[in-house]
Every structure is written in structure tokens, then in C-alpha cells.
Design a protein around this motif. Structure first.
Motif, short mmCIF file in Angstrom:
data_model
loop_
_atom_site.label_atom_id
_atom_site.label_comp_id
_atom_site.label_asym_id
_atom_site.label_seq_id
_atom_site.Cartn_x
_atom_site.Cartn_y
_atom_site.Cartn_z
N PHE A 250 0.83 -1.21 0.00
CA PHE A 250 0.00 0.00 0.00
C PHE A 250 0.86 1.26 0.00
CE2 PHE A 250 -2.05 -3.37 2.54
CZ PHE A 250 -3.19 -3.59 1.79
N HIS A 251 2.11 1.14 -0.34
CA HIS A 251 3.10 2.20 -0.13
C HIS A 251 3.34 3.09 -1.33
CE1 HIS A 251 5.23 -0.70 -2.53
NE2 HIS A 251 6.12 0.23 -2.79
N THR A 252 2.75 2.79 -2.49
CA THR A 252 3.26 3.38 -3.74
C THR A 252 3.06 4.89 -3.83
OG1 THR A 252 1.18 2.79 -4.83
CG2 THR A 252 2.99 1.22 -5.02
N TRP A 253 2.19 5.46 -2.99
CA TRP A 253 2.03 6.91 -3.01
C TRP A 253 3.21 7.62 -2.36
CZ3 TRP A 253 2.28 9.42 1.62
CH2 TRP A 253 2.09 8.64 2.77
N LEU A 254 3.94 6.95 -1.48
CA LEU A 254 4.95 7.61 -0.66
C LEU A 254 6.15 8.14 -1.45
CD1 LEU A 254 5.95 8.41 2.20
CD2 LEU A 254 7.07 6.19 2.30
N PRO A 255 6.79 7.35 -2.33
CA PRO A 255 7.96 7.88 -3.04
C PRO A 255 7.64 9.14 -3.84
CG PRO A 255 7.83 5.50 -3.29
CD PRO A 255 6.55 5.93 -2.65
N ASP A 256 6.47 9.17 -4.51
CA ASP A 256 6.11 10.36 -5.28
C ASP A 256 5.87 11.55 -4.36
OD1 ASP A 256 6.11 9.14 -7.86
OD2 ASP A 256 4.23 8.16 -7.37
N ALA A 257 5.19 11.31 -3.24
CA ALA A 257 4.90 12.41 -2.32
C ALA A 257 6.18 12.94 -1.67
CB ALA A 257 3.92 11.95 -1.25
N SER A 258 7.07 12.04 -1.26
CA SER A 258 8.31 12.50 -0.62
C SER A 258 9.22 13.23 -1.60
CB SER A 258 9.05 11.31 0.01
OG SER A 258 9.42 10.37 -0.97
N GLY A 311 11.78 -2.28 0.69
CA GLY A 311 12.14 -0.88 0.83
C GLY A 311 13.63 -0.66 0.81
N ALA A 312 14.37 -1.54 1.47
CA ALA A 312 15.83 -1.39 1.52
C ALA A 312 16.47 -1.65 0.16
CB ALA A 312 16.40 -2.35 2.56
N VAL A 313 16.03 -2.70 -0.52
CA VAL A 313 16.62 -3.03 -1.83
C VAL A 313 16.34 -1.93 -2.85
CG1 VAL A 313 16.48 -4.63 -3.77
CG2 VAL A 313 16.61 -5.53 -1.45
N VAL A 314 15.10 -1.44 -2.88
CA VAL A 314 14.76 -0.40 -3.84
C VAL A 314 15.49 0.90 -3.50
CG1 VAL A 314 12.87 0.96 -4.82
CG2 VAL A 314 12.54 -1.47 -4.35
N ALA A 315 15.68 1.18 -2.21
CA ALA A 315 16.42 2.38 -1.82
C ALA A 315 17.84 2.36 -2.35
CB ALA A 315 16.43 2.51 -0.29
N ILE A 316 18.46 1.18 -2.37
CA ILE A 316 19.84 1.07 -2.86
C ILE A 316 19.94 1.52 -4.30
CG2 ILE A 316 21.67 -0.60 -3.42
CD1 ILE A 316 20.78 -2.20 -0.95
N TYR A 327 12.01 5.60 0.40
CA TYR A 327 11.98 4.14 0.43
C TYR A 327 12.57 3.57 1.72
CZ TYR A 327 10.27 3.36 -4.31
OH TYR A 327 9.47 3.30 -5.43
N THR A 328 13.52 4.28 2.33
CA THR A 328 14.01 3.80 3.62
C THR A 328 12.89 3.77 4.65
OG1 THR A 328 14.67 5.99 4.47
CG2 THR A 328 16.29 4.79 3.16
N SER A 329 11.96 4.71 4.54
CA SER A 329 10.84 4.72 5.49
C SER A 329 9.92 3.53 5.29
CB SER A 329 10.05 6.04 5.35
OG SER A 329 10.82 7.13 5.81
N VAL A 330 9.77 3.08 4.04
CA VAL A 330 8.99 1.86 3.81
C VAL A 330 9.62 0.70 4.57
CG1 VAL A 330 8.21 0.21 2.05
CG2 VAL A 330 8.19 2.66 1.54
N LEU A 441 21.28 -4.27 4.65
CA LEU A 441 20.90 -3.48 3.48
C LEU A 441 20.88 -1.99 3.82
CD1 LEU A 441 18.05 -5.76 2.10
CD2 LEU A 441 20.37 -5.52 1.20
N ALA A 442 20.49 -1.66 5.06
CA ALA A 442 20.48 -0.25 5.46
C ALA A 442 21.89 0.33 5.42
CB ALA A 442 19.89 -0.11 6.86
#
Length: 527
Positions: A250-258, A311-316, A327-330, A441-442
Motif C-alpha cells: 500500500f506504499h506506492t504513493w509515498l515515493p512520489d509524495a516525498s 524498501g531497503a533493496v529499492v532504496a539502494i 523508500y528507507t521509510s517503507v 541493506l540499510a
């Protein structure tokens, strides 16, 4: 009402500040630039003053909180819509109190750090800072509400200022991001509204309420619901909270908003607003629907582990600094949800402490990233290099904030992450083992970002970059100090959280797992 209306006044202070800001007279369009600048400065000082008054008020209130007293303190209750059993009811336990404390600490910091955000966006300075103060009122209200309908009102109302702060004052595809944020949140809110109404109907059929419908949390926790009803109502609340949290998928709104929000707006969104989701899981999903909570635990733990790793893998792989932090927040919210659904005292305490620590750590690194972006005019990590040689103070504080994100021992997030993992491992070893990989990963995404942006030869585009100014340092220094202080000595905060956690565990008749091999001590042996 139990005594003085501490919580009402805590919410009224920033609302009054928003009204004062809105009433500051506007200047004609042909006014001199110096006059416009002076008027904008007055607006900012008024907003900062009211946020500091709210901070002082909550600190004084917190000193009066009795950790060995009743579960909910500073309670207020007035009939609001008597025909439907709706009350204006407020009160806080230790969990809600620390989250309100985090909110009032972050607000003056964000106002200081956002001093020129509205100026740069060439938008109304009055509107921007008035929206911030209105949002503070809504966030205090949502943590303090002890009437489910009132909670829902605050839950939905806080979307309005955030929507305009992203859509009108953001950058890039801000309108798309704002609409996506609003649609996701409204979808979750509508599902929760259906569950709230159904809960009212079932409460009216229960002998525990005297066959009168009510929204009071203190009464609803005693309403007996069938397992099937609990499951459906749990889903209505949980999906709304999972969107807000945000939990995968349910997270997909977050990267665009941030990405599109101003740094200060993003701090309020990630640092405070999203905590409403995880707070709601503890307060409502667990305490109102304990049977359904246990039924869905395996599914939610799976989603939490996926959130941590995904979240960690995509953040990398991110090239954008703001999207990376998003993405780190996810990933971090996955850890918080893991601690909540482990249903152990260590996991619950760690999850609550993590909410606070995440707000400070993410707030610090997002504000510092905002300072970088304001200087360079770019969000791309590749556009930086060698910043620590030209702006050592900025780079040093950025490193401390980044190390807090990866939970370095000695910094605040380590304590909360350790408690979450210990609490989870005692009951769900496989989930804890997978979640531990998120720590590795962090380290990758934080240190690699720092290496690319801050180390190496000085990029031509940053060769003349100034270091932190006094206002910027004043904004971020309190967060760095809290990150260190709570990493070294978290006991005062945990002393407030733990009694509330124990009360919640008792409410749902849950106990910590018994060790598989308890150590026996003979009568004459030394332990």
C-alpha cells in the motif's frame, strides 16, 4: 472532564497561531521588495512563536503525567452529537503522549528549516505556515482522541493541509503526487468509515453498552464481537492504517509524495503523519479486535518482512536523494509493524520507541538533504561529490543522521530496532531472521549514498557550496542532540511507554513467550 483541559489547549495553541498568521495584513502587489520580505519574516516569526509555545505547553503537561497512574490521563469528555453517541473525548496514555511530544518537537524545527520554502515556490507565505500550524492541531488531535468518530474526523481532516502543502508548494510533479496521496488516503479512510459505522451498530446491540450505540474507546474495548465480525472490522481499520503507515503493497504513493514535497513537508509527512497508521494498529486493531489481530498476524508479519527487504533493496537503486529516503521509510515502517504484531512487551515498546526515533532521524536527514538541494538545485546523488571538503559541518551532521538510519549502536534507533528484533525473535524466529537482513541493506544504502555525495573529489558544481548557516544549524541541532541522547539514555522515554504497553498486553490477555529452556537455580546455588 478530569481536571484541566491540557490536551484541548495543546491543540488550540497552533490553531490560534494559524488564525493569527492568516490575519496578518497582506501587502499590495506593487509593494517594495524589502516590505514584502519584512512582512514574510513577521509571518514566519509568528508561526515559530506559536509552535514553541505549543512545545513548552506539552513539556509542562508531560511533567504532570504519572507513569504509575491511570492508563489514560488528562482526560476530557463532552457530548458532541448526543443523538449518535459521539463525544469530544480526549486522553493520552504513554504511547500517545510520546507521539504528541515528537510532533511538537518537530514542528518548530520544520518551521525554522522551511524558512524560505514558500519564497522559493513563489507562493503565499501566510498560507504555507498557516497550513503547517493547522496540521499540527490535527496531528495532536488524532493521537489524543479517545472517541473513535473523533479520531476518524482528525484522521481525515489532516489530509487537507498536507494535500495543499504538497500540491501548491511542492516541486516537480507536485499535483500528481498530491492527488495520488489524497486518493490513496481517502480510499483507506472510506474503508475505515464503514468499519466505524459497523462498530457503532454492533455496540448498540451489546449489553456492555446498555444497548446504546457509542464511539467511546473506553466502552468499545468491552464490546464482545464474534470472530467473523472482528475479522471484517479489523480489515476496514487495518487497510486504512497500512496505507497511512505505509506498508507494502500500500506504499506506492509515498515515493512520489516525498519527492515532490518540500523537505519540511516531507518531514511532517514521514515523521508524524505516517505514525498515525502504526499508532492506529496498536490502539484500534489490537485493542478492539484482539481475535482478528491474532488471526491475521501471519499475513501481516509476511507483509512487514517484505516491506523491510523491499524498501531497503529499492532504496539502494535510487538516484534521487529524496526518493531514497522515502523508500528507507517503507523499510523502517516494516520493522515497526513487525514489532507491533510480534505481540510481546519488547516488540511493542520497541515499535513505539521506533516511531519516535524514526521521526527524529528521518527528520534530520531529510532537512539536511533539503539544505543540500537548495544549494545545488538538484536532487540527483550523482550531481554531488566531495561535499565534506567544502561543507564539513553539513556533511558531518548528514553522516550522523545516516548512521541513525542504519541503527548504529549509540544512536537512538539502535535501541528501538534491537527491542523490536528481540521481541520478534522470542515468538517468530524466521520473521526476525529475515528482518535482520534489513540492517545489512540499510548500511549499504546509507553509506553508498554518503560515499557518492560527500566523499571523493570535489565536483565543480559544489566547489563554492557554503556550509550550514546559523538558522539551519539551529534547526537541525536539536534533532541530532536527541538522536544521541536517546541512544545513550532512552530510559525516560521507555519509562513512559512501558506501562502503556503492559496495559495493552493485559487488555488483550497476552503474555510474553516462556523461554524454551528456562534456567533452574538450586536452592543453595548462587544465581
Amino acid at each position: 472532564m478530569n481536571g484541566f483541559p491540557w490536551l484541548t489547549i495543546a491543540g488550540v495553541i497552533p490553531l490560534a497561531g494559524a488564525l493569527v498568521v492568516a490575519l496578518v495584513p497582506s501587502l499590495p502587489r506593487d509593494s517594495a521588495p524589502d516590505d514584502v520580505s519584512a512582512r514574510a519574516r513577521l509571518v514566519k516569526l509568528v508561526a515559530l512563536a506559536f509552535s514553541l509555545i505549543a512545545l513548552v505547553w506539552v513539556i509542562v503537561m508531560a511533567t504532570r503525567f504519572n507513569t504509575s497512574g491511570p492508563d489514560f490521563q488528562f482526560t476530557e469528555q463532552y457530548s458532541w452529537i448526543p443523538q449518535f453517541g459521539v463525544h469530544y473525548a480526549l486522553g493520552v496514555d504513554g504511547i500517545a503522549l510520546v507521539l504528541i511530544g515528537m510532533t511538537v518537537v518537530l514542528m518548530p524545527v520544520v518551521i525554522l528549516a522551511s524558512w524560505h520554502d514558500a519564497d522559493n515556490a513563489k507562493r503565499s507565505v501566510k498560507t504555507y505556515f498557516a497550513l503547517m500550524l493547522v496540521l499540527e492541531t490535527m496531528m495532536i488531535g488524532v493521537f489524543a482522541a479517545t472517541d473513535v468518530f473523533l479520531f476518524y474526523v482528525f484522521f481525515e481532516a489532516m489530509l487537507i493541509p498536507m494535500y495543499f502543502m504538497i500540491g501548491s508548494f511542492g516541486v516537480g510533479p507536485r499535483q500528481y503526487a498530491a492527488v495520488k496521496f489524497l486518493l490513496y488516503s481517502l480510499l483507506g479512510g472510506l474503508l475505515m468509515l464503514v468499519a466505524v459505522i459497523a462498530l457503532y451498530v454492533y455496540a448498540g446491540q451489546s449489553a456492555a453498552t446498555g444497548h446504546h450505540g457509542t464511539f467511546l474507546f473506553s466502552t468499545l474495548v468491552h464490546v464482545s464481537l464474534s470472530p467473523t465480525v472482528q475479522k471484517w472490522l479489523f480489515l476496514g481499520f487495518f487497510i486504512a492504517f497500512a496505507i497511512k503507515a505505509p506498508l507494502w503493497p500500500f506504499h506506492t504513493w509515498l515515493p512520489d509524495a516525498s519527492f515532490s514535497a518540500q523537505p519540511g513537508t516531507a518531514v511532517l509527512m514521514l515523521g508524524v503523519m505516517d505514525k498515525v497508521g502504526t499508532f492506529g494498529m496498536i490502539r484500534y486493531c489490537l485493542e478492539l479486535f484482539p481475535t482478528a489481530f491474532r488471526y491475521f498476524t501471519p499475513l501481516v508479519l509476511t507483509l512487514a518482512v517484505i516491506s523491510i527487504l523491499y524498501g531497503a533493496v529499492v532504496a539502494i537503486g535510487q538516484t534521487s536523494m529524496k526518493r531514497l529516503i522515502g523508500y528507507t521509510s517503507v523499510s523502517h515502517f516494516g520493522l515497526i509493524v513487525l514489532g507491533i504484531f510480534a505481540l510481546t512487551s519488547q516488540g511493542q515498546s520497541g515499535a513505539t520507541l521506533y516511531m519516535v526515533n524514526h521521526g527524529f532521524a528521518t527528520g534530520a536527514i531529510f532537512l539536511l538533504a533539503g539544505f543540500l538541494i537548495a544549494r545545488r538545485g538538484s536532487d540527483r546523488i550523482a550531481d554531488y561529490g566531495g561535499v565534506q571538503k567544502v561543507a564539513p559541518l553539513l556533511a558531518g551532521l548528514f553522516l550522523v543522521s545516516g548512521l541513525a538510519l542504519l541503527s548504529l549502536p549509540g544512536l537512538s534507533t539502535f535501541v528501538s530496532e534491537f527491542l523490536v528484533l528481540v521481541g520478534t525473535f522470542s515468538r517468530y524466529k524466521v520473521a526476525a531472521a529475515f528482518a535482520t537482513a534489513g540492517i545489512i541493506l540499510a548500511a549499504v544504502y546509507v553509506l553508498w549514498m554518503y560515499q557518492r555525495a560527500m566523499n571523493g573529489p570535489v565536483a565543480e558544481s559544489v566547489s563554492g557550496m557554503p556550509d550550514l548557516k546559523a538558522r539551519e544549524l539551529l534547526a537541525v541541532a536539536p534533532l541530532i542532540a536527541l538522536i544521541i541522547a536517546m541512544g545513550v539514555y532512552p530510559k525516560p522515554v521507555l519509562d513512559v511507554i512501558n506501562p502503556a504497553v503492559q496495559s495493552t498486553m493485559s487488555q488483550v490477555h497476552s503474555t510474553n513467550p516462556v523461554p524454551a529452556h528456562p534456567v533452574s537455580v538450586s536452592a543453595g546455588a548462587q544465581p
